[in-house]
Design an enzyme around this catalytic site. Structure first.
Site, PDB file in Angstrom:
ATOM      1  N   GLY A 109     -74.429   7.867  39.669  1.00 61.04           N
ATOM      2  CA  GLY A 109     -73.212   6.899  39.518  1.00 61.04           C
ATOM      3  C   GLY A 109     -73.332   5.504  40.285  1.00 61.04           C
ATOM      4  O   GLY A 109     -74.481   5.172  40.858  1.00 61.04           O
ATOM      5  N   ILE A 116     -71.503   3.816  42.763  1.00 62.34           N
ATOM      6  CA  ILE A 116     -71.787   3.643  44.004  1.00 62.34           C
ATOM      7  C   ILE A 116     -72.860   4.860  44.902  1.00 62.34           C
ATOM      8  O   ILE A 116     -73.535   4.242  45.440  1.00 62.34           O
ATOM      9  CB  ILE A 116     -70.412   3.832  44.993  1.00 62.34           C
ATOM     10  CG1 ILE A 116     -69.194   2.987  44.374  1.00 62.34           C
ATOM     11  CG2 ILE A 116     -70.337   3.713  46.529  1.00 62.34           C
ATOM     12  CD1 ILE A 116     -67.938   3.398  44.626  1.00 62.34           C
ATOM     13  N   SER A 143     -60.152   6.645  48.670  1.00 61.34           N
ATOM     14  CA  SER A 143     -59.850   5.358  47.895  1.00 61.34           C
ATOM     15  C   SER A 143     -58.640   4.726  48.575  1.00 61.34           C
ATOM     16  O   SER A 143     -57.730   5.439  49.141  1.00 61.34           O
ATOM     17  CB  SER A 143     -59.609   5.680  46.575  1.00 61.34           C
ATOM     18  OG  SER A 143     -59.012   4.554  45.977  1.00 61.34           O
ATOM     19  N   TYR A 153     -55.319  10.518  39.515  1.00 63.18           N
ATOM     20  CA  TYR A 153     -56.702  10.353  40.040  1.00 63.18           C
ATOM     21  C   TYR A 153     -56.488  10.095  41.653  1.00 63.18           C
ATOM     22  O   TYR A 153     -56.894  10.753  42.268  1.00 63.18           O
ATOM     23  CB  TYR A 153     -57.272   9.090  39.584  1.00 63.18           C
ATOM     24  CG  TYR A 153     -58.319   8.393  40.357  1.00 63.18           C
ATOM     25  CD1 TYR A 153     -59.551   9.274  40.371  1.00 63.18           C
ATOM     26  CD2 TYR A 153     -58.050   7.520  41.031  1.00 63.18           C
ATOM     27  CE1 TYR A 153     -60.777   8.739  41.352  1.00 63.18           C
ATOM     28  CE2 TYR A 153     -59.054   6.937  41.856  1.00 63.18           C
ATOM     29  CZ  TYR A 153     -60.236   7.810  42.201  1.00 63.18           C
ATOM     30  OH  TYR A 153     -61.157   7.080  42.980  1.00 63.18           O
ATOM     31  N   LYS A 201     -57.361  12.527  45.428  1.00 59.73           N
ATOM     32  CA  LYS A 201     -57.985  11.898  46.520  1.00 59.73           C
ATOM     33  C   LYS A 201     -57.240  12.222  47.694  1.00 59.73           C
ATOM     34  O   LYS A 201     -57.592  12.759  48.788  1.00 59.73           O
ATOM     35  CB  LYS A 201     -58.266  10.261  46.502  1.00 59.73           C
ATOM     36  CG  LYS A 201     -59.177   9.976  45.616  1.00 59.73           C
ATOM     37  CD  LYS A 201     -60.573  10.558  45.849  1.00 59.73           C
ATOM     38  CE  LYS A 201     -61.462   9.925  44.770  1.00 59.73           C
ATOM     39  NZ  LYS A 201     -62.890  10.729  44.914  1.00 59.73           N
ATOM     40  N   ASP A 244     -49.729  -0.780  38.351  1.00 60.46           N
ATOM     41  CA  ASP A 244     -50.302  -1.769  39.336  1.00 60.46           C
ATOM     42  C   ASP A 244     -49.539  -2.109  40.677  1.00 60.46           C
ATOM     43  O   ASP A 244     -48.368  -2.265  40.394  1.00 60.46           O
ATOM     44  CB  ASP A 244     -50.824  -3.009  38.562  1.00 60.46           C
ATOM     45  CG  ASP A 244     -52.136  -2.948  37.949  1.00 60.46           C
ATOM     46  OD1 ASP A 244     -52.859  -1.733  38.137  1.00 60.46           O
ATOM     47  OD2 ASP A 244     -52.566  -3.981  37.678  1.00 60.46           O
TER      48      ASP A 244
HETATM   49  P1  NAD Z   1     -69.165   6.879  39.041  1.00 51.92           P
HETATM   50  O1  NAD Z   1     -68.505   7.647  38.034  1.00 51.92           O
HETATM   51  O2  NAD Z   1     -70.202   5.841  38.796  1.00 51.92           O
HETATM   52  O3  NAD Z   1     -70.019   7.975  39.896  1.00 51.92           O
HETATM   53  C1  NAD Z   1     -69.484   9.226  39.903  1.00 51.92           C
HETATM   54  C2  NAD Z   1     -70.707  10.029  39.497  1.00 51.92           C
HETATM   55  O4  NAD Z   1     -70.267  11.584  39.499  1.00 51.92           O
HETATM   56  C3  NAD Z   1     -70.754  10.118  37.782  1.00 51.92           C
HETATM   57  O5  NAD Z   1     -72.187   9.877  37.899  1.00 51.92           O
HETATM   58  C4  NAD Z   1     -70.532  11.249  37.428  1.00 51.92           C
HETATM   59  O6  NAD Z   1     -71.281  11.444  36.193  1.00 51.92           O
HETATM   60  C5  NAD Z   1     -70.524  12.357  38.440  1.00 51.92           C
HETATM   61  N1  NAD Z   1     -69.516  13.349  38.261  1.00 51.92           N
HETATM   62  C6  NAD Z   1     -68.515  13.396  38.087  1.00 51.92           C
HETATM   63  N2  NAD Z   1     -68.003  14.891  38.085  1.00 51.92           N
HETATM   64  C7  NAD Z   1     -69.055  15.819  38.426  1.00 51.92           C
HETATM   65  C8  NAD Z   1     -69.285  16.841  38.527  1.00 51.92           C
HETATM   66  N3  NAD Z   1     -68.294  17.897  38.450  1.00 51.92           N
HETATM   67  N4  NAD Z   1     -70.648  17.560  38.898  1.00 51.92           N
HETATM   68  C9  NAD Z   1     -71.561  16.511  39.095  1.00 51.92           C
HETATM   69  N5  NAD Z   1     -71.405  15.405  39.018  1.00 51.92           N
HETATM   70  C10 NAD Z   1     -69.990  14.961  38.588  1.00 51.92           C
HETATM   71  O7  NAD Z   1     -68.117   6.252  40.184  1.00 51.92           O
HETATM   72  P2  NAD Z   1     -68.185   5.511  41.090  1.00 51.92           P
HETATM   73  O8  NAD Z   1     -67.541   4.218  41.167  1.00 51.92           O
HETATM   74  O9  NAD Z   1     -69.752   5.418  41.741  1.00 51.92           O
HETATM   75  O10 NAD Z   1     -67.503   6.201  42.513  1.00 51.92           O
HETATM   76  C11 NAD Z   1     -67.925   7.149  43.263  1.00 51.92           C
HETATM   77  C12 NAD Z   1     -66.849   7.775  44.081  1.00 51.92           C
HETATM   78  O11 NAD Z   1     -65.976   6.877  44.813  1.00 51.92           O
HETATM   79  C13 NAD Z   1     -65.705   8.733  43.302  1.00 51.92           C
HETATM   80  O12 NAD Z   1     -65.557   9.689  44.001  1.00 51.92           O
HETATM   81  C14 NAD Z   1     -64.676   7.599  43.173  1.00 51.92           C
HETATM   82  O13 NAD Z   1     -63.640   8.394  42.799  1.00 51.92           O
HETATM   83  C15 NAD Z   1     -64.781   6.923  44.417  1.00 51.92           C
HETATM   84  N6  NAD Z   1     -64.256   5.634  44.596  1.00 51.92           N
HETATM   85  C16 NAD Z   1     -64.575   4.582  43.544  1.00 51.92           C
HETATM   86  C17 NAD Z   1     -63.900   3.373  43.551  1.00 51.92           C
HETATM   87  C18 NAD Z   1     -64.266   2.398  42.242  1.00 51.92           C
HETATM   88  O14 NAD Z   1     -63.522   1.641  42.244  1.00 51.92           O
HETATM   89  N7  NAD Z   1     -65.531   2.447  41.933  1.00 51.92           N
HETATM   90  C19 NAD Z   1     -62.829   3.093  44.215  1.00 51.92           C
HETATM   91  C20 NAD Z   1     -62.635   4.197  45.457  1.00 51.92           C
HETATM   92  C21 NAD Z   1     -63.057   5.363  45.210  1.00 51.92           C
HETATM   93  C1  WQD Z   2     -57.788  -5.226  39.887  1.00 48.10           C
HETATM   94  C2  WQD Z   2     -56.912  -6.525  39.632  1.00 48.10           C
HETATM   95  C3  WQD Z   2     -55.383  -5.873  37.908  1.00 48.10           C
HETATM   96  C4  WQD Z   2     -58.607  -5.670  34.698  1.00 48.10           C
HETATM   97  C5  WQD Z   2     -58.712   0.489  40.660  1.00 48.10           C
HETATM   98  C6  WQD Z   2     -58.023   1.799  40.962  1.00 48.10           C
HETATM   99  C7  WQD Z   2     -58.303   2.317  42.296  1.00 48.10           C
HETATM  100  C8  WQD Z   2     -59.496   2.088  42.730  1.00 48.10           C
HETATM  101  C9  WQD Z   2     -60.131   0.557  42.548  1.00 48.10           C
HETATM  102  C10 WQD Z   2     -60.782   4.067  42.717  1.00 48.10           C
HETATM  103  C11 WQD Z   2     -55.358  -5.893  39.337  1.00 48.10           C
HETATM  104  C12 WQD Z   2     -56.259  -7.087  37.457  1.00 48.10           C
HETATM  105  C13 WQD Z   2     -57.773  -5.949  35.833  1.00 48.10           C
HETATM  106  C14 WQD Z   2     -58.354  -6.622  33.614  1.00 48.10           C
HETATM  107  C15 WQD Z   2     -56.863  -7.864  34.972  1.00 48.10           C
HETATM  108  N1  WQD Z   2     -60.638   2.911  42.080  1.00 48.10           N
HETATM  109  N2  WQD Z   2     -56.890  -6.840  36.166  1.00 48.10           N
HETATM  110  N3  WQD Z   2     -57.231  -7.702  33.936  1.00 48.10           N
HETATM  111  O1  WQD Z   2     -56.444  -1.489  39.765  1.00 48.10           O
HETATM  112  O2  WQD Z   2     -57.055  -2.254  41.889  1.00 48.10           O
HETATM  113  O3  WQD Z   2     -57.738  -0.107  41.337  1.00 48.10           O
HETATM  114  O4  WQD Z   2     -59.866   0.543  40.926  1.00 48.10           O
HETATM  115  O5  WQD Z   2     -60.549   4.867  43.660  1.00 48.10           O
HETATM  116  O6  WQD Z   2     -57.940   3.618  42.372  1.00 48.10           O
HETATM  117  O7  WQD Z   2     -56.738   2.095  40.482  1.00 48.10           O
HETATM  118  O8  WQD Z   2     -58.683  -2.300  40.227  1.00 48.10           O
HETATM  119  O9  WQD Z   2     -60.539  -3.683  38.799  1.00 48.10           O
HETATM  120  O10 WQD Z   2     -58.373  -2.251  37.492  1.00 48.10           O
HETATM  121  O11 WQD Z   2     -57.941  -4.280  38.969  1.00 48.10           O
HETATM  122  O12 WQD Z   2     -55.734  -8.728  35.440  1.00 48.10           O
HETATM  123  O13 WQD Z   2     -58.616  -6.389  32.504  1.00 48.10           O
HETATM  124  O14 WQD Z   2     -57.399  -7.117  38.232  1.00 48.10           O
HETATM  125  O15 WQD Z   2     -54.056  -6.148  37.532  1.00 48.10           O
HETATM  126  O16 WQD Z   2     -54.773  -6.975  39.851  1.00 48.10           O
HETATM  127  P1  WQD Z   2     -57.426  -1.680  40.686  1.00 48.10           P
HETATM  128  P2  WQD Z   2     -58.878  -3.202  38.808  1.00 48.10           P
END
Ligand code: NAD
Ligand code: WQD
Length: 361
Positions: A18, A20, A137, A162, A166, A309
């Site tokens: 994925g 991150i 998160s 979601y 967490k 939001d």
């Molecule tokens: P991502 O979807 O790119 O990566 C997650 C990976 O996990 C994917 O490749 C998916 O295929 C794999 N996966 C999901 N379920 C699985 C399972 N049951 N078995 C094996 N693999 C599985 O997302 P990301 O943005 O890299 O996020 C990584 C972590 O960070 C996640 O836990 C996400 O919730 C958390 N997180 C992400 C964000 C964000 O905005 N990207 C913010 C805060 C927290």
């Molecule tokens: C950022 C800002 C939108 C899209 C989400 C998850 C959160 C965490 C991070 C995993 C906001 C605005 C967005 C668009 C816009 N993920 N926006 N037009 O909502 O902060 O958080 O990702 O843990 O749990 O909820 O991130 O990137 O969706 O939005 O105006 O097309 O951009 O309103 O202010 P968000 P985002």
């Protein structure tokens, strides 16, 4: 220079294909860890031949990643991997993360994220592996009661499924570390991850629909989408648009390496850290910086606030600085340039046909 402590330690990275996860694997390999990655490709490109993202990681680092296509819901598969390798620590990224989808399919999210975590914890325990870094998160905080957000801010008042997965996992980890002191766990609360590896070789390439600001903005800049919808311009913020703490994915990766160092050095039980820059950036500000550094145009369309939001959220990253010795290094400009480099070098994401691997087990 690889750190001595990291030499030959084996880290299991779930969700390693994925966004991150793949960036974190680069940093782990460069620090000197051995990495075993697993992914079921629920939200990443890949097939039985492996993950193109992790191929690129090998290209960047010149090191090997052992990869298993495996599902955390299949406990036997996970057990087999732990039987084969002496895993010293796990970084658990694997989860489903689409907020909108989680509202429509709550059971899918509870099953994947909660059961996946449970299976992993049980397999770890039965193999005497008690060191875990968990992807949490900022969403666990809900609507902020104060800013910047410190780790003691209340959690649990969350408006989406979601986010609740967490929160529930964090509660589970509290109970577990209270019951059994062998556990050594760090939960990292990421703010808004953006950017890509500066090489442009790896980046964000989800297979599911995405709605996050940075990837959407880049699609608009590429001309693949006509305009960026700004959700709400009447927020009580300086320019009326939502404010977030965007953090470069390479900074996040470094945060995980710092967390690993901490849990292998001393017994901490369970600790929670914010990973953010401490700086709030509005939607309009981010668009302005993106247009300036990329030279691309991002036409805007203003619409009502998006349901669920929050207005503004940014981290107090002091605790991570004091205890993990970690601070963010990358600027908003670099977040935009690096994301854009990845997008323009790979307008259609990763190659969909996996190349012949030699790292698949
Ligand atoms: P991502 O979807 O790119 O990566 C997650 C990976 O996990 C994917 O490749 C998916 O295929 C794999 N996966 C999901 N379920 C699985 C399972 N049951 N078995 C094996 N693999 C599985 O997302 P990301 O943005 O890299 O996020 C990584 C972590 O960070 C996640 O836990 C996400 O919730 C958390 N997180 C992400 C964000 C964000 O905005 N990207 C913010 C805060 C927290
Ligand atoms: C950022 C800002 C939108 C899209 C989400 C998850 C959160 C965490 C991070 C995993 C906001 C605005 C967005 C668009 C816009 N993920 N926006 N037009 O909502 O902060 O958080 O990702 O843990 O749990 O909820 O991130 O990137 O969706 O939005 O105006 O097309 O951009 O309103 O202010 P968000 P985002």
């Amino acid at each position: 220079e690889p750190s001595d402590m990291a030499q030959f330690k084996t880290i299991l990275v779930t969700g390693g294909a994925g966004y991150i996860g793949s960036h974190c694997v680069v940093d782990l390999l460069e620090t000197g860890y051995e990495v075993i990655a697993i992914d079921n490709f629920a939200n990443a490109v890949g097939d039985d031949d492996g993950s193109p993202a992790l191929r690129r990681v090998e290209q960047i680092t010149g090191k090997k990643v052992v990869f298993y296509r495996a599902d955390l819901l299949n406990k036997e598969q996970i057990n087999d991997i732990f039987d084969k390798h002496r895993v010293e620590c796990v970084i658990h990224f694997a989860a489903l993360k689409a907020v909108g989808e989680s509202m429509m399919q709550p059971l899918l999210y509870y099953q994947n994220n909660l059961l996946g975590m449970l299976n992993l914890l049980e397999v770890m325990r039965s193999h005497n592996c008690f060191q875990l870094v968990f992807s949490s998160s900022c969403t666990v905080y809900g609507e902020p009661e104060w800013l910047p957000i410190t780790e003691v801010h209340p959690t649990g008042k969350i408006t989406n499924v979601y986010g609740r997965t967490k929160y529930f996992i964090e509660e589970m980890l509290k109970d577990l570390s209270a019951a059994d002191e062998r556990w050594n766990v760090i939960s990292l609360r990421y703010f808004n991850p953006v950017g890509a590896h500066p090489s442009g070789l790896i980046g964000e390439d989800p297979t599911k629909e995405f709605t996050n600001l940075m990837p959407f903005m880049a699609q608009v800049a590429l001309g693949k989408k006509p305009a960026l919808t700004v959700f709400g311009s009447d927020y009580p913020t300086p320019d009326g648009t939502g404010v977030r703490d965007y953090i470069h994915v390479m900074d996040l990766a470094a945060g995980h390496v710092a967390a690993l160092r901490m849990i292998s050095e001393k017994h901490i039980g369970l600790k929670v850290y914010n990973l953010g820059t401490g700086r709030g950036v509005s939607v309009k500000e981010l668009v302005t910086v993106f247009e300036r550094v990329t030279g691309a145009k991002v036409p805007l369309k203003y619409e009502a606030r998006r349901h669920g939001d929050i207005t503004a959220m940014w981290a107090d990253p002091t605790l991570a600085k004091e205890e993990l010795g970690w601070t963010s290094q990358y600027t908003v400009e670099e977040m935009c340039t690096d994301f854009w480099r990845w997008q323009t070098m790979n307008p259609d994401g990763y190659p969909k046909k996996a190349m012949k691997p030699n790292h698949i087990v």
